[in-house]
Design an enzyme around this catalytic site. Structure first.
Site, PDB file in Angstrom:
ATOM      1  N   LYS A   1       0.814  -1.212   0.000  1.00 18.20           N
ATOM      2  CA  LYS A   1       0.000   0.000   0.000  1.00 18.20           C
ATOM      3  C   LYS A   1       0.860   1.280   0.000  1.00 18.20           C
ATOM      4  O   LYS A   1       2.061   1.220   0.298  1.00 18.20           O
ATOM      5  CB  LYS A   1      -0.935  -0.036   1.215  1.00 18.20           C
ATOM      6  CG  LYS A   1      -1.961  -1.184   1.174  1.00 18.20           C
ATOM      7  CD  LYS A   1      -2.845  -1.180   2.421  1.00 18.20           C
ATOM      8  CE  LYS A   1      -3.948  -2.194   2.372  1.00 18.20           C
ATOM      9  NZ  LYS A   1      -4.821  -2.149   3.584  1.00 18.20           N
TER      10      LYS A   1
ATOM     11  N   ARG B   1      -1.851 -14.425   4.571  1.00 18.04           N
ATOM     12  CA  ARG B   1      -2.624 -13.751   5.626  1.00 18.04           C
ATOM     13  C   ARG B   1      -1.876 -13.839   6.962  1.00 18.04           C
ATOM     14  O   ARG B   1      -1.909 -12.914   7.759  1.00 18.04           O
ATOM     15  CB  ARG B   1      -4.011 -14.395   5.770  1.00 18.04           C
ATOM     16  CG  ARG B   1      -4.962 -14.102   4.642  1.00 18.04           C
ATOM     17  CD  ARG B   1      -5.483 -12.687   4.594  1.00 18.04           C
ATOM     18  NE  ARG B   1      -6.348 -12.334   5.688  1.00 18.04           N
ATOM     19  CZ  ARG B   1      -7.028 -11.189   5.758  1.00 18.04           C
ATOM     20  NH1 ARG B   1      -6.915 -10.283   4.781  1.00 18.04           N
ATOM     21  NH2 ARG B   1      -7.773 -10.900   6.781  1.00 18.04           N
TER      22      ARG B   1
ATOM     23  N   THR C   1      -5.674  -7.041  10.920  1.00 16.87           N
ATOM     24  CA  THR C   1      -6.049  -5.795  10.236  1.00 16.87           C
ATOM     25  C   THR C   1      -5.623  -4.558  11.029  1.00 16.87           C
ATOM     26  O   THR C   1      -5.056  -3.613  10.474  1.00 16.87           O
ATOM     27  CB  THR C   1      -7.587  -5.762  10.046  1.00 16.87           C
ATOM     28  OG1 THR C   1      -7.991  -6.977   9.412  1.00 16.87           O
ATOM     29  CG2 THR C   1      -8.018  -4.576   9.226  1.00 16.87           C
TER      30      THR C   1
ATOM     31  N   HIS D   1      -2.037  -5.460   1.721  1.00 16.80           N
ATOM     32  CA  HIS D   1      -3.314  -6.183   1.572  1.00 16.80           C
ATOM     33  C   HIS D   1      -3.014  -7.612   1.146  1.00 16.80           C
ATOM     34  O   HIS D   1      -2.102  -7.841   0.357  1.00 16.80           O
ATOM     35  CB  HIS D   1      -4.173  -5.513   0.494  1.00 16.80           C
ATOM     36  CG  HIS D   1      -5.306  -6.379   0.022  1.00 16.80           C
ATOM     37  ND1 HIS D   1      -6.521  -6.431   0.662  1.00 16.80           N
ATOM     38  CD2 HIS D   1      -5.390  -7.276  -1.012  1.00 16.80           C
ATOM     39  CE1 HIS D   1      -7.312  -7.299   0.046  1.00 16.80           C
ATOM     40  NE2 HIS D   1      -6.650  -7.823  -0.977  1.00 16.80           N
TER      41      HIS D   1
HETATM   42  P1  GDP Z   1      -8.027  -6.911   5.903  1.00 13.81           P
HETATM   43  O1  GDP Z   1      -8.634  -8.021   5.071  1.00 13.81           O
HETATM   44  O2  GDP Z   1      -7.208  -7.426   7.045  1.00 13.81           O
HETATM   45  O3  GDP Z   1      -7.265  -5.919   5.055  1.00 13.81           O
HETATM   46  O4  GDP Z   1      -9.246  -6.130   6.594  1.00 13.81           O
HETATM   47  P2  GDP Z   1     -10.694  -5.696   6.018  1.00 13.81           P
HETATM   48  O5  GDP Z   1     -11.012  -6.430   4.762  1.00 13.81           O
HETATM   49  O6  GDP Z   1     -11.649  -5.798   7.144  1.00 13.81           O
HETATM   50  O7  GDP Z   1     -10.499  -4.139   5.730  1.00 13.81           O
HETATM   51  C1  GDP Z   1      -9.834  -3.690   4.575  1.00 13.81           C
HETATM   52  C2  GDP Z   1      -8.964  -2.501   4.921  1.00 13.81           C
HETATM   53  O8  GDP Z   1      -9.782  -1.447   5.425  1.00 13.81           O
HETATM   54  C3  GDP Z   1      -7.942  -2.739   6.035  1.00 13.81           C
HETATM   55  O9  GDP Z   1      -6.765  -3.377   5.603  1.00 13.81           O
HETATM   56  C4  GDP Z   1      -7.678  -1.331   6.492  1.00 13.81           C
HETATM   57  O10 GDP Z   1      -6.827  -0.642   5.585  1.00 13.81           O
HETATM   58  C5  GDP Z   1      -9.080  -0.712   6.426  1.00 13.81           C
HETATM   59  N1  GDP Z   1      -9.809  -0.849   7.682  1.00 13.81           N
HETATM   60  C6  GDP Z   1     -10.402  -1.955   8.204  1.00 13.81           C
HETATM   61  N2  GDP Z   1     -11.014  -1.696   9.368  1.00 13.81           N
HETATM   62  C7  GDP Z   1     -10.809  -0.370   9.606  1.00 13.81           C
HETATM   63  C8  GDP Z   1     -11.222   0.530  10.657  1.00 13.81           C
HETATM   64  O11 GDP Z   1     -11.885   0.158  11.626  1.00 13.81           O
HETATM   65  N3  GDP Z   1     -10.814   1.833  10.537  1.00 13.81           N
HETATM   66  C9  GDP Z   1     -10.073   2.264   9.480  1.00 13.81           C
HETATM   67  N4  GDP Z   1      -9.713   3.562   9.441  1.00 13.81           N
HETATM   68  N5  GDP Z   1      -9.689   1.469   8.479  1.00 13.81           N
HETATM   69  C10 GDP Z   1     -10.048   0.172   8.534  1.00 13.81           C
HETATM   70 MG    MG Z   2     -10.104  -7.909   3.614  1.00 15.48          MG
END
Ligand code: GDP
Ligand code: MG
Length: 166
Positions: free
Chosen positions: A11, A91, A97, A125
Protein backbone atom coordinates in the site's frame (compact mmCIF):
# COMPACT_ATOMS: atom_id res chain seq x y z
CA UNK A 1 -4.24 -28.39 0.52
CA UNK A 2 -4.47 -27.00 -2.97
CA UNK A 3 -2.54 -24.77 -5.30
CA UNK A 4 -3.85 -21.23 -4.88
CA UNK A 5 -3.25 -17.73 -6.13
CA UNK A 6 -3.61 -14.63 -3.96
CA UNK A 7 -3.52 -10.88 -4.52
CA UNK A 8 -1.05 -8.84 -2.50
CA UNK A 9 -1.01 -5.04 -2.53
CA UNK A 10 1.88 -3.13 -1.01
CA UNK A 11 0.00 0.00 0.00
CA UNK A 12 1.02 3.68 -0.46
CA UNK A 13 2.20 4.11 3.17
CA UNK A 14 4.68 1.25 2.71
CA UNK A 15 5.86 2.65 -0.62
CA UNK A 16 6.54 6.12 0.74
CA UNK A 17 8.49 4.59 3.66
CA UNK A 18 10.66 2.60 1.17
CA UNK A 19 9.52 -0.68 2.68
CA UNK A 20 9.06 -2.59 -0.61
CA UNK A 21 12.37 -4.46 -0.29
CA UNK A 22 11.80 -5.51 3.32
CA UNK A 23 8.24 -6.64 2.63
CA UNK A 24 9.17 -8.60 -0.53
CA UNK A 25 11.91 -10.34 1.45
CA UNK A 26 9.41 -11.43 4.09
CA UNK A 27 6.96 -12.64 1.42
CA UNK A 28 9.72 -14.53 -0.43
CA UNK A 29 10.27 -16.68 2.66
CA UNK A 30 6.73 -18.11 2.40
CA UNK A 31 7.56 -20.69 -0.29
CA UNK A 32 5.21 -19.23 -2.91
CA UNK A 33 6.00 -17.89 -6.39
CA UNK A 34 5.37 -14.45 -7.89
CA UNK A 35 3.33 -14.83 -11.08
CA UNK A 36 2.49 -11.14 -11.61
CA UNK A 37 3.71 -7.71 -10.51
CA UNK A 38 3.04 -4.09 -11.47
CA UNK A 39 2.98 -0.56 -10.08
CA UNK A 40 -0.54 0.84 -10.26
CA UNK A 41 -1.90 4.37 -9.96
CA UNK A 42 -5.21 3.43 -8.35
CA UNK A 43 -8.35 5.05 -9.81
CA UNK A 44 -11.41 5.79 -7.68
CA UNK A 45 -13.33 3.12 -9.60
CA UNK A 46 -10.71 0.45 -8.92
CA UNK A 47 -10.43 1.45 -5.24
CA UNK A 48 -14.20 1.35 -4.74
CA UNK A 49 -14.55 -1.97 -6.55
CA UNK A 50 -11.69 -3.55 -4.60
CA UNK A 51 -13.20 -2.52 -1.25
CA UNK A 52 -16.87 -2.82 -2.32
CA UNK A 53 -17.65 -5.14 0.64
CA UNK A 54 -16.86 -2.24 3.01
CA UNK A 55 -19.06 0.36 1.30
CA UNK A 56 -21.32 0.75 4.36
CA UNK A 57 -18.46 1.33 6.84
CA UNK A 58 -17.94 4.81 8.26
CA UNK A 59 -14.25 4.66 7.30
CA UNK A 60 -14.99 3.83 3.62
CA UNK A 61 -14.26 7.31 2.18
CA UNK A 62 -10.97 7.57 4.12
CA UNK A 63 -10.06 4.04 3.01
CA UNK A 64 -10.60 4.94 -0.65
CA UNK A 65 -8.42 8.05 -0.27
CA UNK A 66 -5.77 6.00 1.55
CA UNK A 67 -5.52 3.24 -1.07
CA UNK A 68 -5.52 5.86 -3.87
CA UNK A 69 -2.50 7.43 -2.16
CA UNK A 70 -3.94 10.80 -1.16
CA UNK A 71 -2.02 10.68 2.14
CA UNK A 72 1.26 9.22 0.88
CA UNK A 73 2.12 8.55 -2.76
CA UNK A 74 -0.26 7.72 -5.59
CA UNK A 75 1.00 4.20 -6.24
CA UNK A 76 0.61 0.67 -5.00
CA UNK A 77 2.63 -2.42 -5.93
CA UNK A 78 0.20 -5.14 -6.99
CA UNK A 79 1.44 -8.74 -6.91
CA UNK A 80 -0.01 -12.18 -7.50
CA UNK A 81 1.57 -15.10 -5.63
CA UNK A 82 0.90 -18.76 -6.34
CA UNK A 83 1.55 -21.87 -4.28
CA UNK A 84 0.26 -24.45 -1.87
CA UNK A 85 -2.05 -22.84 0.71
CA UNK A 86 -0.90 -19.41 -0.57
CA UNK A 87 -3.92 -17.49 0.78
CA UNK A 88 -3.54 -18.58 4.41
CA UNK A 89 0.24 -18.40 4.34
CA UNK A 90 0.14 -14.78 3.19
CA UNK A 91 -2.62 -13.75 5.63
CA UNK A 92 -0.52 -15.20 8.44
CA UNK A 93 2.67 -13.26 7.61
CA UNK A 94 0.61 -10.11 6.89
CA UNK A 95 -1.01 -10.14 10.38
CA UNK A 96 -4.19 -8.68 11.87
CA UNK A 97 -6.05 -5.79 10.24
CA UNK A 98 -5.58 -3.43 13.20
CA UNK A 99 -1.88 -2.54 13.22
CA UNK A 100 -1.74 -2.38 17.04
CA UNK A 101 -3.33 -5.81 17.39
CA UNK A 102 -1.07 -7.38 14.76
CA UNK A 103 1.63 -9.65 16.22
CA UNK A 104 5.00 -7.81 16.25
CA UNK A 105 6.60 -10.46 14.01
CA UNK A 106 4.05 -9.91 11.20
CA UNK A 107 4.38 -7.32 8.42
CA UNK A 108 1.55 -5.18 9.81
CA UNK A 109 2.94 -5.61 13.34
CA UNK A 110 6.33 -4.33 12.19
CA UNK A 111 5.37 -1.64 9.72
CA UNK A 112 1.76 -0.65 10.41
CA UNK A 113 0.49 2.23 12.50
CA UNK A 114 -2.79 3.91 13.30
CA UNK A 115 -2.83 7.67 12.82
CA UNK A 116 -4.23 10.17 15.34
CA UNK A 117 -7.16 10.55 12.90
CA UNK A 118 -7.84 6.83 13.25
CA UNK A 119 -6.73 5.79 9.78
CA UNK A 120 -5.25 2.29 9.64
CA UNK A 121 -1.93 2.51 7.82
CA UNK A 122 -1.35 -1.22 7.66
CA UNK A 123 1.13 -1.40 4.78
CA UNK A 124 -0.22 -4.40 2.90
CA UNK A 125 -3.31 -6.18 1.57
CA UNK A 126 -3.73 -9.94 1.15
CA UNK A 127 -6.82 -11.73 -0.20
CA UNK A 128 -9.02 -13.32 2.47
CA UNK A 129 -10.47 -16.36 0.70
CA UNK A 130 -10.33 -18.29 -2.56
CA UNK A 131 -13.44 -16.51 -3.82
CA UNK A 132 -12.10 -13.06 -2.95
CA UNK A 133 -8.65 -13.89 -4.39
CA UNK A 134 -10.19 -14.79 -7.76
CA UNK A 135 -12.35 -11.66 -7.79
CA UNK A 136 -9.42 -9.42 -6.82
CA UNK A 137 -6.87 -10.95 -9.21
CA UNK A 138 -9.33 -10.56 -12.10
CA UNK A 139 -9.97 -6.96 -11.04
CA UNK A 140 -6.29 -5.94 -10.88
CA UNK A 141 -4.71 -8.06 -13.64
CA UNK A 142 -5.45 -9.14 -17.21
CA UNK A 143 -4.70 -12.80 -17.99
CA UNK A 144 -1.64 -11.94 -20.13
CA UNK A 145 -0.08 -9.97 -17.26
CA UNK A 146 0.38 -13.19 -15.29
CA UNK A 147 3.03 -15.79 -16.13
CA UNK A 148 0.56 -18.44 -15.04
CA UNK A 149 -3.13 -18.30 -14.27
CA UNK A 150 -5.26 -20.93 -12.60
CA UNK A 151 -8.44 -19.32 -13.96
CA UNK A 152 -9.75 -20.04 -17.45
CA UNK A 153 -9.20 -17.30 -20.06
CA UNK A 154 -10.28 -16.91 -23.67
CA UNK A 155 -9.10 -15.00 -26.74
CA UNK A 156 -11.43 -12.29 -28.05
CA UNK A 157 -11.06 -9.64 -30.76
CA UNK A 158 -10.87 -6.21 -29.11
CA UNK A 159 -10.69 -2.92 -31.02
CA UNK A 160 -9.37 -0.22 -28.74
CA UNK A 161 -7.12 2.81 -28.70
CA UNK A 162 -3.75 2.15 -27.15
CA UNK A 163 -1.12 4.58 -25.87
CA UNK A 164 2.16 4.11 -27.75
CA UNK A 165 5.50 5.95 -27.65
CA UNK A 166 5.55 8.94 -30.03
P1 GDP B 1 -8.03 -6.91 5.90
O1 GDP B 1 -8.63 -8.02 5.07
O2 GDP B 1 -7.21 -7.43 7.05
O3 GDP B 1 -7.26 -5.92 5.05
O4 GDP B 1 -9.25 -6.13 6.59
P2 GDP B 1 -10.69 -5.70 6.02
O5 GDP B 1 -11.01 -6.43 4.76
O6 GDP B 1 -11.65 -5.80 7.14
O7 GDP B 1 -10.50 -4.14 5.73
C1 GDP B 1 -9.83 -3.69 4.58
C2 GDP B 1 -8.96 -2.50 4.92
O8 GDP B 1 -9.78 -1.45 5.43
C3 GDP B 1 -7.94 -2.74 6.04
O9 GDP B 1 -6.77 -3.38 5.60
C4 GDP B 1 -7.68 -1.33 6.49
O10 GDP B 1 -6.83 -0.64 5.59
C5 GDP B 1 -9.08 -0.71 6.43
N1 GDP B 1 -9.81 -0.85 7.68
C6 GDP B 1 -10.40 -1.96 8.20
N2 GDP B 1 -11.01 -1.70 9.37
C7 GDP B 1 -10.81 -0.37 9.61
C8 GDP B 1 -11.22 0.53 10.66
O11 GDP B 1 -11.88 0.16 11.63
N3 GDP B 1 -10.81 1.83 10.54
C9 GDP B 1 -10.07 2.26 9.48
N4 GDP B 1 -9.71 3.56 9.44
N5 GDP B 1 -9.69 1.47 8.48
C10 GDP B 1 -10.05 0.17 8.53
MG1 MG C 1 -10.10 -7.91 3.61
Amino acid sequence: MTNEQTLILIKPDALIKSLIGNILTELSEMDVDIVGAKIVKVSKELAEDHYRNLKEKDFFDELIKYIMGHYHTKRVLALVYEGEDAINKMRKIVGSTHPEEAHPTTIRGKYGRITSKGIFENAIHASESKKEAEREIKLWFDPDELTNTIYPAKKVEVKKQELVWS
